[in-house]
Design a protein around this motif. Structure first.
Motif, PDB file in Angstrom:
ATOM      1  N   LYS A  81      83.241  17.643  46.442  1.00 43.13           N
ATOM      2  CA  LYS A  81      83.218  16.874  45.189  1.00 43.13           C
ATOM      3  C   LYS A  81      82.132  17.372  44.247  1.00 43.13           C
ATOM      4  O   LYS A  81      82.276  17.291  43.038  1.00 43.13           O
ATOM      5  CB  LYS A  81      82.994  15.388  45.476  1.00 43.13           C
ATOM      6  CG  LYS A  81      84.201  14.669  45.987  1.00 43.13           C
ATOM      7  CD  LYS A  81      83.876  13.194  46.136  1.00 43.13           C
ATOM      8  CE  LYS A  81      85.084  12.426  46.598  1.00 43.13           C
ATOM      9  NZ  LYS A  81      84.814  11.002  46.724  1.00 43.13           N
ATOM     10  N   LYS A  82      81.056  17.886  44.826  1.00 43.87           N
ATOM     11  CA  LYS A  82      79.941  18.383  44.014  1.00 43.87           C
ATOM     12  C   LYS A  82      80.133  19.842  43.602  1.00 43.87           C
ATOM     13  O   LYS A  82      79.249  20.430  42.991  1.00 43.87           O
ATOM     14  CB  LYS A  82      78.630  18.237  44.780  1.00 43.87           C
ATOM     15  CG  LYS A  82      78.218  16.798  44.994  1.00 43.87           C
ATOM     16  CD  LYS A  82      76.913  16.749  45.763  1.00 43.87           C
ATOM     17  CE  LYS A  82      76.446  15.336  45.982  1.00 43.87           C
ATOM     18  NZ  LYS A  82      75.179  15.292  46.745  1.00 43.87           N
ATOM     19  N   GLY A  83      81.242  20.447  43.990  1.00 44.16           N
ATOM     20  CA  GLY A  83      81.530  21.820  43.581  1.00 44.16           C
ATOM     21  C   GLY A  83      81.320  22.871  44.643  1.00 44.16           C
ATOM     22  O   GLY A  83      81.366  24.067  44.351  1.00 44.16           O
ATOM     23  N   ALA A  84      81.100  22.474  45.876  1.00 40.59           N
ATOM     24  CA  ALA A  84      80.902  23.440  46.954  1.00 40.59           C
ATOM     25  C   ALA A  84      82.230  24.085  47.345  1.00 40.59           C
ATOM     26  O   ALA A  84      83.305  23.596  47.001  1.00 40.59           O
ATOM     27  CB  ALA A  84      80.282  22.749  48.166  1.00 40.59           C
ATOM     28  N   TYR A  85      82.118  25.165  48.061  1.00 46.04           N
ATOM     29  CA  TYR A  85      83.290  25.848  48.590  1.00 46.04           C
ATOM     30  C   TYR A  85      82.990  26.264  50.020  1.00 46.04           C
ATOM     31  O   TYR A  85      81.838  26.393  50.411  1.00 46.04           O
ATOM     32  CB  TYR A  85      83.667  27.054  47.723  1.00 46.04           C
ATOM     33  CG  TYR A  85      82.482  27.920  47.367  1.00 46.04           C
ATOM     34  CD1 TYR A  85      82.077  28.955  48.200  1.00 46.04           C
ATOM     35  CD2 TYR A  85      81.749  27.696  46.206  1.00 46.04           C
ATOM     36  CE1 TYR A  85      80.989  29.728  47.894  1.00 46.04           C
ATOM     37  CE2 TYR A  85      80.649  28.475  45.888  1.00 46.04           C
ATOM     38  CZ  TYR A  85      80.283  29.491  46.729  1.00 46.04           C
ATOM     39  OH  TYR A  85      79.181  30.257  46.441  1.00 46.04           O
ATOM     40  N   VAL A  86      84.032  26.476  50.796  1.00 43.36           N
ATOM     41  CA  VAL A  86      83.891  26.832  52.205  1.00 43.36           C
ATOM     42  C   VAL A  86      83.522  28.309  52.304  1.00 43.36           C
ATOM     43  O   VAL A  86      84.198  29.153  51.722  1.00 43.36           O
ATOM     44  CB  VAL A  86      85.192  26.546  52.983  1.00 43.36           C
ATOM     45  CG1 VAL A  86      85.050  26.947  54.441  1.00 43.36           C
ATOM     46  CG2 VAL A  86      85.595  25.088  52.854  1.00 43.36           C
TER      47      VAL A  86
END
Length: 177
Positions: A81-86
């Motif tokens: 939700k905060k803009g992170a990615y795996v």
């Protein structure tokens, strides 16, 4: 033609984006077998670890690591939700009755820690070649799944309707947490 360093820096997001897409497929119960056009029953599950990364405005990064067999993914979904990615994910892949466990890294798409189904570790010298071939076949199965899914992802990602359909589906998934 782009030199290697320029191409790497320009497209290095694709692997992480791909792993985030895989997590989306798993969580939304997508039919992996149909994406692979496979006669086999293929399923994917998030294994015992997932690593996410979020770029912060001042050139720093926030890294979220979730480990453990019974670990909840709530912190990971909050990070999305905060803009992170795996950036790394441990997966359990089942192909029919065979179970594979491995970790894949987004930056390089390297597969590490691959555990294939058990083989009969025969001690007879004339059967060792068969054991090696069977292990090679198991490795090939996983490479085929990951490569085919990556090609499917690239086809969707480069399609005209990605911004309308694909990206919106992922945003809706993230927003549903």
């Amino acid at each position: 033609m782009l030199d290697i360093a320029t191409a790497y820096n320009k497209y290095k997001f694709l692997g992480n984006d791909y792993l985030t897409w895989i997590w989306f497929l798993i969580e939304t119960d997508q039919n992996i077998s149909s994406l692979l056009n496979s006669k086999d029953v293929v399923t994917l599950e998030v294994g015992n670890s997932i690593v996410l990364e979020n770029k912060l405005g001042d050139k720093s990064k926030e890294k979220i690591t979730i480990k453990g067999d019974q670990a909840g993914l709530e912190e990971g979904t909050t990070a999305l939700k905060k803009g992170a990615y795996v950036t790394q994910i441990n997966l359990v892949c089942k192909i029919n009755e065979d179970e594979y466990r491995f970790t894949i890294k987004g930056e390089s798409l390297n597969i590490t820690g691959l555990k294939t189904p058990k083989t009969d570790l025969s001690t007879k010298e004339n059967e060792i070649e068969g054991v090696v071939l069977e292990k090679s076949f198991f490795c090939f199965n996983i490479f085929k799944v990951i490569d085919t899914l990556f090609l499917n992802y690239l086809e969707q990602r480069t399609a005209d309707e990605w911004n309308i359909k694909g990206l919106q589906d992922i945003r809706n998934w993230i927003g549903s947490f």
